[in-house]
Design an enzyme around this catalytic site. Structure first.
Site, mmCIF file in Angstrom:
data_model
loop_
_atom_site.group_PDB
_atom_site.id
_atom_site.type_symbol
_atom_site.label_atom_id
_atom_site.label_comp_id
_atom_site.label_asym_id
_atom_site.label_seq_id
_atom_site.Cartn_x
_atom_site.Cartn_y
_atom_site.Cartn_z
ATOM 1 N N HIS A 197 0.863 -1.174 0.000
ATOM 2 C CA HIS A 197 0.000 0.000 0.000
ATOM 3 C C HIS A 197 0.908 1.236 0.000
ATOM 4 O O HIS A 197 1.872 1.295 0.781
ATOM 5 C CB HIS A 197 -0.861 0.038 1.255
ATOM 6 C CG HIS A 197 -2.052 -0.877 1.210
ATOM 7 N ND1 HIS A 197 -1.942 -2.225 1.024
ATOM 8 C CD2 HIS A 197 -3.383 -0.610 1.325
ATOM 9 C CE1 HIS A 197 -3.160 -2.759 1.028
ATOM 10 N NE2 HIS A 197 -4.056 -1.805 1.201
ATOM 11 N N GLU A 200 -2.010 6.299 -0.804
ATOM 12 C CA GLU A 200 -3.460 6.350 -0.546
ATOM 13 C C GLU A 200 -3.689 7.629 0.255
ATOM 14 O O GLU A 200 -4.225 8.604 -0.251
ATOM 15 C CB GLU A 200 -3.888 5.097 0.245
ATOM 16 C CG GLU A 200 -5.365 5.067 0.628
ATOM 17 C CD GLU A 200 -5.696 3.905 1.581
ATOM 18 O OE1 GLU A 200 -4.797 3.406 2.287
ATOM 19 O OE2 GLU A 200 -6.901 3.528 1.637
ATOM 20 N N ASP A 278 -11.073 -3.626 -2.131
ATOM 21 C CA ASP A 278 -10.377 -3.285 -0.882
ATOM 22 C C ASP A 278 -11.026 -3.960 0.340
ATOM 23 O O ASP A 278 -10.561 -4.996 0.785
ATOM 24 C CB ASP A 278 -10.306 -1.764 -0.707
ATOM 25 C CG ASP A 278 -9.149 -1.314 0.172
ATOM 26 O OD1 ASP A 278 -8.333 -2.159 0.588
ATOM 27 O OD2 ASP A 278 -9.046 -0.103 0.441
HETATM 28 N N1 HPA Z 1 -5.274 0.977 3.466
HETATM 29 C C1 HPA Z 1 -4.394 0.531 4.350
HETATM 30 N N2 HPA Z 1 -4.615 -0.542 5.078
HETATM 31 C C2 HPA Z 1 -5.745 -1.225 4.913
HETATM 32 C C3 HPA Z 1 -6.693 -0.815 4.009
HETATM 33 C C4 HPA Z 1 -6.439 0.341 3.226
HETATM 34 O O1 HPA Z 1 -7.222 0.780 2.366
HETATM 35 N N3 HPA Z 1 -7.711 -1.700 4.088
HETATM 36 C C5 HPA Z 1 -7.373 -2.627 5.014
HETATM 37 N N4 HPA Z 1 -6.178 -2.334 5.522
HETATM 38 ZN ZN ZN Z 2 -6.132 -2.051 0.946
#
Ligand code: HPA
Ligand code: ZN
Length: 336
Positions: A197, A200, A278
């Protein structure tokens, strides 16, 4: 070309960004809480729906980890995954790459010996019933220490071949990739594909860091890349996939509304963007709902939708010949 919602819904698709705990359905959560004597601040599905209002990533993560605390026995993990794989049938998902987060379960005293048999039993059942293709991703949590992550990586050594990739999720702010340098090295040595990730809530710099320090070959979310035109060029020239989650991004206020989302701008620039759910039960929709939200907000045509769907297979960890088989199927549908 005109198209119908039914046409979009029936296309064979891949899903590459799904946290299994984020697919826990409210009815199942309440049932397991009762069975396992876990106290939750909600007693009905309506109360759950009302509570799922998030102002940012952290406010979501708090309820997400709370929800997963109801999972205690092998059969609970079987049902969790089976419920999602059934949703895959409804959403015509033919290939899925699912993030498993052992640290969430270990914090509740539940080990690999409990959750792995449950997950593996569900995969065997779903494959024999529906022929669905499933890969698992070992997803470690950025808010924990590198030592804890390495411990979990070592536990996963007892399950050779069960995880295709090592990923990182959870709180991006204050937990840069530089914190996990040794972990990434160990993951690479074990032959895991690497993804994380990034971008975001975090900036384009976190994406750069992930590419440099982790040598990530796939970025989860990554939508903040548009803050840096050089990064956009880099992602495009290397065809580094972004696993984008439209409904999640709106629910977590990464974008105010779907029409503000940049996924279509990125697609038109030639970036390998994919559509994913997600945490579908927290963000208001499984994969088809994500596609439909984009179709509605951007008035997409068939070519746009097919480009996104094809990217899902191209960005997968499947071997080349399996990817090609799925792309050929989609081409035949396009022609037919
Ligand atoms: N971002 C970061 N961690 C996460 C997410 C997300 O969208 N969904 C579940 N864990
Ligand atoms: Zn995620």
């Amino acid at each position: 070309m005109t198209m119908t919602s039914e046409w979009v819904a029936a296309l064979p698709k891949a899903e590459l960004h799904i946290h299994i705990d984020g697919s826990l359905q409210a009815e199942r959560m309440l049932q397991l809480a009762k069975k396992n004597n876990i106290d939750l601040p909600y007693g009905t599905v309506e109360e759950v729906d009302k509570a799922y209002q998030f102002k940012d990533l952290q406010s979501f993560l708090d309820l997400y980890y709370l929800g997963a605390s109801v999972l205690r026995e092998e059969a609970d993990f079987y049902h969790l995954l089976m419920d999602y794989l059934l949703k895959c049938q409804e959403n015509t998902i033919v290939h899925t790459e699912i993030m498993i987060e052992p640290q969430t379960y270990l914090a509740n005293g539940i080990g690999f010996d409990i959750f792995m048999p449950g997950f593996k039993r569900a995969i065997v059942d779903a494959q024999s019933r529906w022929g669905i293709s499933v890969l698992l991703i070992l997803s470690l949590l950025k808010h924990t220490t590198e030592e804890e992550c390495i411990e979990v990586l070592t536990m996963a050594d007892g399950y050779p071949g069960d995880f295709v990739a090592l990923g990182m999720a959870s709180t991006e702010m204050g937990n840069p990739p530089e914190k996990f340098q040794r972990l990434f090295q160990l993951g690479r040595e074990r032959g895991y594909r690497l993804q994380t990730h990034a971008g975001e809530e975090g900036s384009a710099d976190v994406i750069w860091g992930s590419l440099r320090v982790m040598q990530a070959e796939r970025i989860d979310h990554g939508v903040r890349c548009t803050d840096d035109p050089q990064l956009v060029d880099y992602l495009c020239s290397r065809q580094i996939p972004l696993t984008v989650c439209p409904l999640s991004n709106v629910r977590l206020r990464v974008f105010d509304k779907m029409a503000d989302h940049n996924i279509i701008e990125l697609l038109k620039k030639g970036i390998l963007v994919t559509v994913n759910s997600d945490d579908p039960t927290y963000f208001g929709g499984f994969l088809n709902a994500n596609y439909q939200a984009l179709v509605d907000a951007f008035n997409l045509d068939k070519e746009d939708v097919l480009a996104l769907v094809k990217n899902g297979f191209r960005a997968s960890y499947l071997p080349e010949d399996r990817v090609q088989k799925f792309l050929d199927e989609l081409d035949q549908m396009e022609a037919g």
